[in-house]
Design a protein around this motif. Structure first.
Motif, PDB file in Angstrom:
ATOM      1  N   GLY A   1       0.867  -1.364   0.064  1.00 60.77           N
ATOM      2  CA  GLY A   1       0.039  -0.005  -0.066  1.00 60.77           C
ATOM      3  C   GLY A   1       0.798   1.282   0.092  1.00 60.77           C
ATOM      4  N   THR A   2       2.096   1.248   0.382  1.00 65.11           N
ATOM      5  CA  THR A   2       3.045   2.462   0.092  1.00 65.11           C
ATOM      6  C   THR A   2       3.225   2.679  -1.080  1.00 65.11           C
ATOM      7  OG1 THR A   2       3.872   1.771   2.361  1.00 65.11           O
ATOM      8  CG2 THR A   2       5.014   3.292   1.135  1.00 65.11           C
ATOM      9  N   LEU A   3       3.698   1.928  -2.028  1.00 61.44           N
ATOM     10  CA  LEU A   3       4.185   2.390  -3.219  1.00 61.44           C
ATOM     11  C   LEU A   3       3.163   2.764  -4.171  1.00 61.44           C
ATOM     12  CD1 LEU A   3       6.052  -1.342  -4.183  1.00 61.44           C
ATOM     13  CD2 LEU A   3       7.061   0.959  -3.562  1.00 61.44           C
ATOM     14  N   PRO A   4       1.757   2.472  -4.281  1.00 62.18           N
ATOM     15  CA  PRO A   4       0.928   3.484  -4.995  1.00 62.18           C
ATOM     16  C   PRO A   4       1.108   4.993  -4.597  1.00 62.18           C
ATOM     17  CG  PRO A   4      -0.347   1.577  -3.923  1.00 62.18           C
ATOM     18  CD  PRO A   4       1.081   1.679  -3.530  1.00 62.18           C
ATOM     19  N   LEU A   5       1.257   5.417  -3.372  1.00 58.52           N
ATOM     20  CA  LEU A   5       1.436   6.613  -2.767  1.00 58.52           C
ATOM     21  C   LEU A   5       2.639   7.211  -3.504  1.00 58.52           C
ATOM     22  CD1 LEU A   5       0.980   6.438   1.119  1.00 58.52           C
ATOM     23  CD2 LEU A   5      -0.511   7.974  -0.633  1.00 58.52           C
ATOM     24  N   MET A   6       3.691   6.493  -3.572  1.00 58.88           N
ATOM     25  CA  MET A   6       5.024   6.973  -4.013  1.00 58.88           C
ATOM     26  C   MET A   6       4.751   7.334  -5.693  1.00 58.88           C
ATOM     27  SD  MET A   6       7.564   4.607  -1.807  1.00 58.88           S
ATOM     28  CE  MET A   6       8.998   5.428  -2.688  1.00 58.88           C
ATOM     29  N   CYS A   7       4.251   6.310  -6.345  1.00 54.12           N
ATOM     30  CA  CYS A   7       3.755   6.180  -7.753  1.00 54.12           C
ATOM     31  C   CYS A   7       2.778   7.482  -8.116  1.00 54.12           C
ATOM     32  CB  CYS A   7       3.339   4.938  -8.294  1.00 54.12           C
ATOM     33  SG  CYS A   7       4.517   3.916  -8.572  1.00 54.12           S
ATOM     34  N   ALA A   8       1.882   7.625  -7.338  1.00 55.94           N
ATOM     35  CA  ALA A   8       1.000   8.756  -7.626  1.00 55.94           C
ATOM     36  C   ALA A   8       1.662  10.107  -7.459  1.00 55.94           C
ATOM     37  CB  ALA A   8      -0.214   8.903  -6.417  1.00 55.94           C
ATOM     38  N   LEU A   9       2.535  10.407  -6.506  1.00 54.49           N
ATOM     39  CA  LEU A   9       3.459  11.561  -6.582  1.00 54.49           C
ATOM     40  C   LEU A   9       4.124  11.827  -7.900  1.00 54.49           C
ATOM     41  CD1 LEU A   9       4.225  11.304  -2.854  1.00 54.49           C
ATOM     42  CD2 LEU A   9       2.789  12.935  -3.743  1.00 54.49           C
ATOM     43  N   GLN A  10       4.879  10.407  -8.229  1.00 49.74           N
ATOM     44  CA  GLN A  10       5.626  10.447  -9.536  1.00 49.74           C
ATOM     45  C   GLN A  10       4.702  10.919 -10.637  1.00 49.74           C
ATOM     46  OE1 GLN A  10       8.817   9.878 -10.289  1.00 49.74           O
ATOM     47  NE2 GLN A  10       9.494  10.308  -8.374  1.00 49.74           N
TER      48      GLN A  10
ATOM     49  N   PHE B   1      -1.144   6.810   9.489  1.00 45.28           N
ATOM     50  CA  PHE B   1       0.278   5.890   9.532  1.00 45.28           C
ATOM     51  C   PHE B   1       1.269   6.562   8.812  1.00 45.28           C
ATOM     52  CE2 PHE B   1       2.273   2.126   7.990  1.00 45.28           C
ATOM     53  CZ  PHE B   1       2.844   1.410   9.062  1.00 45.28           C
ATOM     54  N   VAL B   2       2.742   6.108   9.118  1.00 47.48           N
ATOM     55  CA  VAL B   2       3.800   7.075   8.753  1.00 47.48           C
ATOM     56  C   VAL B   2       3.898   6.832   7.328  1.00 47.48           C
ATOM     57  CG1 VAL B   2       5.146   7.086  10.571  1.00 47.48           C
ATOM     58  CG2 VAL B   2       5.269   4.928   9.452  1.00 47.48           C
ATOM     59  N   ALA B   3       3.389   5.862   6.532  1.00 50.91           N
ATOM     60  CA  ALA B   3       3.656   5.761   5.191  1.00 50.91           C
ATOM     61  C   ALA B   3       3.147   6.968   4.278  1.00 50.91           C
ATOM     62  CB  ALA B   3       2.894   4.421   4.550  1.00 50.91           C
ATOM     63  N   THR B   4       2.032   7.522   4.872  1.00 47.70           N
ATOM     64  CA  THR B   4       1.647   8.700   4.218  1.00 47.70           C
ATOM     65  C   THR B   4       2.507   9.695   3.808  1.00 47.70           C
ATOM     66  OG1 THR B   4      -0.359   8.383   5.206  1.00 47.70           O
ATOM     67  CG2 THR B   4      -0.142  10.404   4.143  1.00 47.70           C
ATOM     68  N   THR B   5       3.187  10.099   4.932  1.00 49.80           N
ATOM     69  CA  THR B   5       4.297  11.079   4.827  1.00 49.80           C
ATOM     70  C   THR B   5       5.676  10.484   4.331  1.00 49.80           C
ATOM     71  OG1 THR B   5       3.280  12.106   6.974  1.00 49.80           O
ATOM     72  CG2 THR B   5       5.498  12.934   6.178  1.00 49.80           C
ATOM     73  N   HIS B   6       6.014   9.310   4.696  1.00 52.03           N
ATOM     74  CA  HIS B   6       7.089   8.853   4.287  1.00 52.03           C
ATOM     75  C   HIS B   6       7.296   8.807   2.687  1.00 52.03           C
ATOM     76  CE1 HIS B   6       8.470   7.542   7.971  1.00 52.03           C
ATOM     77  NE2 HIS B   6       8.427   6.289   8.013  1.00 52.03           N
ATOM     78  N   ALA B   7       5.918   8.528   1.944  1.00 57.98           N
ATOM     79  CA  ALA B   7       5.982   8.497   0.612  1.00 57.98           C
ATOM     80  C   ALA B   7       6.296   9.868   0.065  1.00 57.98           C
ATOM     81  CB  ALA B   7       4.415   8.313   0.004  1.00 57.98           C
ATOM     82  N   LEU B   8       5.862  11.142   0.613  1.00 57.47           N
ATOM     83  CA  LEU B   8       6.498  12.345   0.320  1.00 57.47           C
ATOM     84  C   LEU B   8       8.070  12.498   0.304  1.00 57.47           C
ATOM     85  CD1 LEU B   8       3.546  14.325   2.075  1.00 57.47           C
ATOM     86  CD2 LEU B   8       3.900  13.868  -0.372  1.00 57.47           C
ATOM     87  N   TRP B   9       8.415  12.033   1.537  1.00 58.83           N
ATOM     88  CA  TRP B   9       9.863  12.124   1.912  1.00 58.83           C
ATOM     89  C   TRP B   9      10.732  11.758   0.962  1.00 58.83           C
ATOM     90  CZ3 TRP B   9      11.145  15.920   5.492  1.00 58.83           C
ATOM     91  CH2 TRP B   9      12.259  15.890   6.105  1.00 58.83           C
ATOM     92  N   TRP B  10      10.505  10.280   0.534  1.00 60.35           N
ATOM     93  CA  TRP B  10      10.901   9.488  -0.543  1.00 60.35           C
ATOM     94  C   TRP B  10      11.051  10.285  -1.861  1.00 60.35           C
ATOM     95  CZ3 TRP B  10      13.174   4.330  -0.841  1.00 60.35           C
ATOM     96  CH2 TRP B  10      13.532   3.955   0.341  1.00 60.35           C
ATOM     97  N   ASN B  11      10.132  10.987  -2.067  1.00 61.81           N
ATOM     98  CA  ASN B  11       9.938  11.850  -3.323  1.00 61.81           C
ATOM     99  C   ASN B  11      10.782  12.876  -3.329  1.00 61.81           C
ATOM    100  OD1 ASN B  11       8.403  10.369  -5.758  1.00 61.81           O
ATOM    101  ND2 ASN B  11       7.447   9.571  -3.840  1.00 61.81           N
ATOM    102  N   GLY B  12      11.414  13.326  -2.380  1.00 62.22           N
ATOM    103  CA  GLY B  12      12.148  14.685  -2.194  1.00 62.22           C
ATOM    104  C   GLY B  12      10.977  15.805  -1.833  1.00 62.22           C
TER     105      GLY B  12
END
Length: 380
Positions: free
Chosen positions: A74-83, A98-109
């Motif tokens: 469920g974390t990868l869709p957040l990261m790909c949505a941002l991309q 849950f931390v995945a929400t914000t981690h996805a932002l952080w991983w995308n800079g």
């Protein structure tokens, strides 16, 4: 005498039985084996196989959405949505998730900007969003907390006014509808989690919902290393594909998810009836016009009225083998990665802090028996 000893024995056994906060929805093993046999015969284990395609079609129909892309969590869709939406700069979001929400932002800079929550729904407070917008803001990432729908109309109005994208973290919101329409169609994209703890699960898994075929293709490229053909890579993608075994598992679970949601609804009814007159204990009611999925049952402890703090109750429950969860505590803004952000200061997030320090999510799953529910209510 013998009957009394037997009764005491069974009562003692029941009291010692651990009641977990959740338990996974599992398909019948007898039903699953033929699917596995077919996968073995096909010898196609991943890369958009038969069951992967069937599950995407079945989920589109069930969830009333036009396009869905399956992921391995469920974390990868957040990261790909941002991309996929090319989000940069700052994104306004909630600290109560849950931390995945914000981690996805952080991983995308991307810099997360936290705003406070609504005390009734625990969702991001639309009244606080505009004040957090800066020239660097490019999107809003709200969360449908506990599956309770955000105020999507107000959030969209703000996004339209400032030219922002909206990505909903809908990890808790499988099957949730407002006036017969899926909340997954709100915003530019929505993401789901199919983790084992969720209402609907594929053991691990997730999905990304979008509105048009062109975007769907871009998402599918991104989750497969960026490949658009045998020798063509169009973007720096990742490996986020769901395999055939979990796709088949998901097809079977989809057949029983409605019954599971109804069972959860009955648990919620019993909790509400049993706890409605307990001073200092409050809980959420159903929202008008909403088809809920009863993914969680949070209670909120007012220590002055109840006579003990949330943590005191939490640990007393634990001593009695009832495993609740302080969900979400601590706030994301309290973790070391984000604590130094200006928006993470406690005075900016007073409601979120109050809620985080008072919440306990009670055990909630479709197999929770009446005796266990009564035991939980009695302890509280």
């Amino acid at each position: 005498s013998q009957k009394i000893e037997i009764s005491i024995y069974f009562y003692s056994k029941m009291e010692n039985k651990v009641i977990t906060v959740t338990s996974p929805l599992l398909p019948s093993l007898d039903d699953f084996i033929p699917y596995l046999q077919d996968i073995w015969n096909r010898k196609w284990l991943t890369n958009n196989g038969y069951y992967h395609q069937e599950l995407e079609k079945a989920l589109c129909e069930y969830l009333k959405v036009p396009y869905i892309s399956l992921f391995t969590n469920g974390t990868l869709p957040l990261m790909c949505a941002l991309q996929a939406l090319r989000i940069t700069g700052e994104v306004i979001t909630t600290p109560y998730s849950f931390v995945a929400t914000t981690h996805a932002l952080w991983w995308n800079g991307i810099k997360p900007v936290f705003v406070d929550i609504d005390p009734e729904t625990c969702n991001i407070d639309p009244d606080k969003i505009e004040a957090a917008i800066t020239p660097k803001t490019t999107a809003i990432m709200p969360v449908h907390v506990y599956g309770k729908p955000c105020d999507t109309e107000r959030i969209q109005a703000i996004a339209d006014k400032y030219g922002l994208k909206v990505i909903y973290d809908a990890a808790h919101a499988f099957g949730v509808e407002v006036d017969g329409k899926s909340i997954l169609n709100a915003g530019d994209m929505s993401t789901l989690s199919f983790h084992a703890t969720k209402v609907y699960n594929t053991i691990e898994g997730g999905a990304l919902i979008c509105h048009d075929e062109k975007t769907k293709k871009r998402i599918d490229y991104l989750k497969n290393f960026g490949f658009a053909g045998e020798t063509t890579v169009i973007a720096p993608g990742i490996n986020g594909k769901m395999d055939e075994v979990r796709s088949a598992y998901g097809l079977l679970n989809l057949k029983q998810v409605d019954a599971a949601i109804e069972a959860r609804r009955q648990v919620a009814i019993m909790y509400r009836k049993g706890l409605e007159h307990v001073p200092g204990i409050t809980f959420m009611e159903d929202m008008p016009g909403v088809r809920h999925n009863y993914s969680y049952f949070p209670i909120f402890v007012d220590s002055e009225k109840y006579g003990m703090t949330r943590d005191e109750l939490y640990f007393k429950m634990k001593e009695r083998n009832v495993l609740g969860r302080r969900y979400f505590y601590p706030l994301i803004s309290e973790f070391s990665t984000y604590r130094g952000l200006e928006s993470a200061r406690q005075e900016n997030l007073l409601v979120a802090h109050k809620v985080a320090e008072s919440v306990i999510c009670l055990p909630m799953y479709n197999g929770l028996c009446i005796d266990s529910i009564k035991r939980i209510i009695t302890i509280i």
